[in-house]
Write an enzyme that holds these catalytic residues in place. Structure first.
Site, mmCIF file in Angstrom:
data_model
loop_
_atom_site.group_PDB
_atom_site.id
_atom_site.type_symbol
_atom_site.label_atom_id
_atom_site.label_comp_id
_atom_site.label_asym_id
_atom_site.label_seq_id
_atom_site.Cartn_x
_atom_site.Cartn_y
_atom_site.Cartn_z
ATOM 1 N N HIS A 17 0.843 -1.200 0.000
ATOM 2 C CA HIS A 17 0.000 0.000 0.000
ATOM 3 C C HIS A 17 0.884 1.259 0.000
ATOM 4 O O HIS A 17 0.617 2.220 -0.707
ATOM 5 C CB HIS A 17 -0.868 0.057 1.266
ATOM 6 C CG HIS A 17 -1.857 -1.063 1.409
ATOM 7 N ND1 HIS A 17 -1.997 -1.786 2.574
ATOM 8 C CD2 HIS A 17 -2.777 -1.577 0.554
ATOM 9 C CE1 HIS A 17 -2.963 -2.678 2.424
ATOM 10 N NE2 HIS A 17 -3.444 -2.590 1.206
ATOM 11 N N LYS A 41 -15.419 -6.793 6.218
ATOM 12 C CA LYS A 41 -14.582 -7.931 6.584
ATOM 13 C C LYS A 41 -14.160 -7.771 8.042
ATOM 14 O O LYS A 41 -14.241 -6.667 8.589
ATOM 15 C CB LYS A 41 -13.361 -8.080 5.667
ATOM 16 C CG LYS A 41 -12.741 -6.803 5.102
ATOM 17 C CD LYS A 41 -11.526 -7.135 4.231
ATOM 18 C CE LYS A 41 -11.294 -6.167 3.103
ATOM 19 N NZ LYS A 41 -10.103 -6.250 2.339
ATOM 20 N N ARG A 90 -2.625 -6.323 -8.029
ATOM 21 C CA ARG A 90 -1.595 -7.354 -7.870
ATOM 22 C C ARG A 90 -1.737 -8.412 -8.962
ATOM 23 O O ARG A 90 -1.023 -8.417 -9.926
ATOM 24 C CB ARG A 90 -1.692 -8.005 -6.482
ATOM 25 C CG ARG A 90 -1.108 -7.166 -5.383
ATOM 26 C CD ARG A 90 -1.640 -7.532 -4.038
ATOM 27 N NE ARG A 90 -3.086 -7.388 -3.989
ATOM 28 C CZ ARG A 90 -3.833 -7.597 -2.922
ATOM 29 N NH1 ARG A 90 -3.272 -7.990 -1.823
ATOM 30 N NH2 ARG A 90 -5.133 -7.407 -2.950
ATOM 31 N N SER A 128 -2.855 -7.719 3.309
ATOM 32 C CA SER A 128 -3.043 -7.515 4.747
ATOM 33 C C SER A 128 -3.532 -8.808 5.386
ATOM 34 O O SER A 128 -3.091 -9.179 6.482
ATOM 35 C CB SER A 128 -4.066 -6.409 5.018
ATOM 36 O OG SER A 128 -3.648 -5.215 4.450
HETATM 37 P P1 ADP Z 1 -9.964 -3.059 0.229
HETATM 38 O O1 ADP Z 1 -10.657 -3.650 1.413
HETATM 39 O O2 ADP Z 1 -10.591 -1.778 -0.257
HETATM 40 O O3 ADP Z 1 -9.680 -3.992 -0.891
HETATM 41 P P2 ADP Z 1 -7.170 -3.133 0.983
HETATM 42 O O4 ADP Z 1 -6.608 -2.419 2.140
HETATM 43 O O5 ADP Z 1 -7.158 -4.611 1.010
HETATM 44 O O6 ADP Z 1 -8.622 -2.516 0.854
HETATM 45 O O7 ADP Z 1 -6.463 -2.659 -0.351
HETATM 46 C C1 ADP Z 1 -6.533 -1.315 -0.807
HETATM 47 C C2 ADP Z 1 -5.994 -1.252 -2.243
HETATM 48 O O8 ADP Z 1 -4.618 -1.594 -2.235
HETATM 49 C C3 ADP Z 1 -6.662 -2.230 -3.219
HETATM 50 O O9 ADP Z 1 -6.779 -1.596 -4.475
HETATM 51 C C4 ADP Z 1 -5.699 -3.390 -3.288
HETATM 52 O O10 ADP Z 1 -5.781 -4.067 -4.529
HETATM 53 C C5 ADP Z 1 -4.374 -2.652 -3.158
HETATM 54 N N1 ADP Z 1 -3.298 -3.484 -2.637
HETATM 55 C C6 ADP Z 1 -3.351 -4.349 -1.599
HETATM 56 N N2 ADP Z 1 -2.145 -4.944 -1.409
HETATM 57 C C7 ADP Z 1 -1.327 -4.440 -2.369
HETATM 58 C C8 ADP Z 1 0.042 -4.675 -2.737
HETATM 59 N N3 ADP Z 1 0.793 -5.566 -2.099
HETATM 60 N N4 ADP Z 1 0.553 -3.979 -3.772
HETATM 61 C C9 ADP Z 1 -0.217 -3.095 -4.449
HETATM 62 N N5 ADP Z 1 -1.511 -2.830 -4.174
HETATM 63 C C10 ADP Z 1 -2.058 -3.496 -3.147
#
Ligand code: ADP
Length: 161
Positions: A17, A41, A90, A128
């Site tokens: 992120h 979630k 990803r 995460s």
């Molecule tokens: P959400 O619950 O909105 O999916 P996340 O916190 O899981 O929130 O992810 C926020 C954004 O960051 C999403 O667009 C996700 O695809 C992206 N993301 C998550 N992990 C990575 C990573 N390792 N590299 C790049 N983008 C990521």
């Protein structure tokens, strides 16, 4: 001036992120890093904690503003005057989810453009949820999270070395 939002649950923020947000901050004048209050979630960290970790992560970056929001992401974008929504991609599974989301966003707010950043190859595998699982089982996740997150996870998951 082009203002972007980068919305997500960030439970917790990972280096993946962080990488996307820093790259977005080089492209757009201002990036609102929006921590979504009530994701659909199970969360490990409270909203306050998730915001605190992100604030600590970006404390030296002038054009990243960390804030929380609730309700529709398109309304959050309107509130801060953003014309761009940033997301990270990803693998192909992300693509399908993000594509649906961008279609719906377009319907709800035609002027808000979604721009996806390809994940850094180093962080392609990083999520995460995977990190939370590893931490709860006692694995070392220090290499993949900003330092304040690591310290907090260590407190929360006593098994972590
Ligand atoms: P959400 O619950 O909105 O999916 P996340 O916190 O899981 O929130 O992810 C926020 C954004 O960051 C999403 O667009 C996700 O695809 C992206 N993301 C998550 N992990 C990575 C990573 N390792 N590299 C790049 N983008 C990521």
């Amino acid at each position: 001036m082009t203002i972007a939002i980068f919305p997500g649950s960030f439970d917790p923020i990972t280096l993946g992120h962080q990488d996307v947000a820093l790259r977005a901050a080089k492209v757009f004048d201002k990036v609102y890093f929006g921590v979504y209050a009530n994701p659909n979630k199970n969360v490990m960290f409270s909203l306050d904690e998730r915001v605190k970790f992100a604030k600590a992560t970006f404390k030296d970056v002038d054009n990243i503003i960390v804030t929380s929001y609730d309700g529709l992401t398109v309304d959050f974008a309107k509130e801060v005057g953003a014309s761009v929504m940033v997301r990270g991609l990803r693998v192909s599974a992300d693509f399908e989810y993000e594509f649906d989301m961008s279609m719906m966003t377009k319907k709800l707010s035609p002027d808000l453009n979604m721009i996806c950043f390809m994940a850094n190859p180093e962080y392609q595998f990083l999520s995460s949820s995977l990190l939370k699982e590893i931490a709860s089982l006692g694995g070392d996740i220090r290499p993949w999270v900003p330092d304040p997150v690591w310290k907090a996870i260590k407190k929360k998951c006593p098994k972590v070395k």
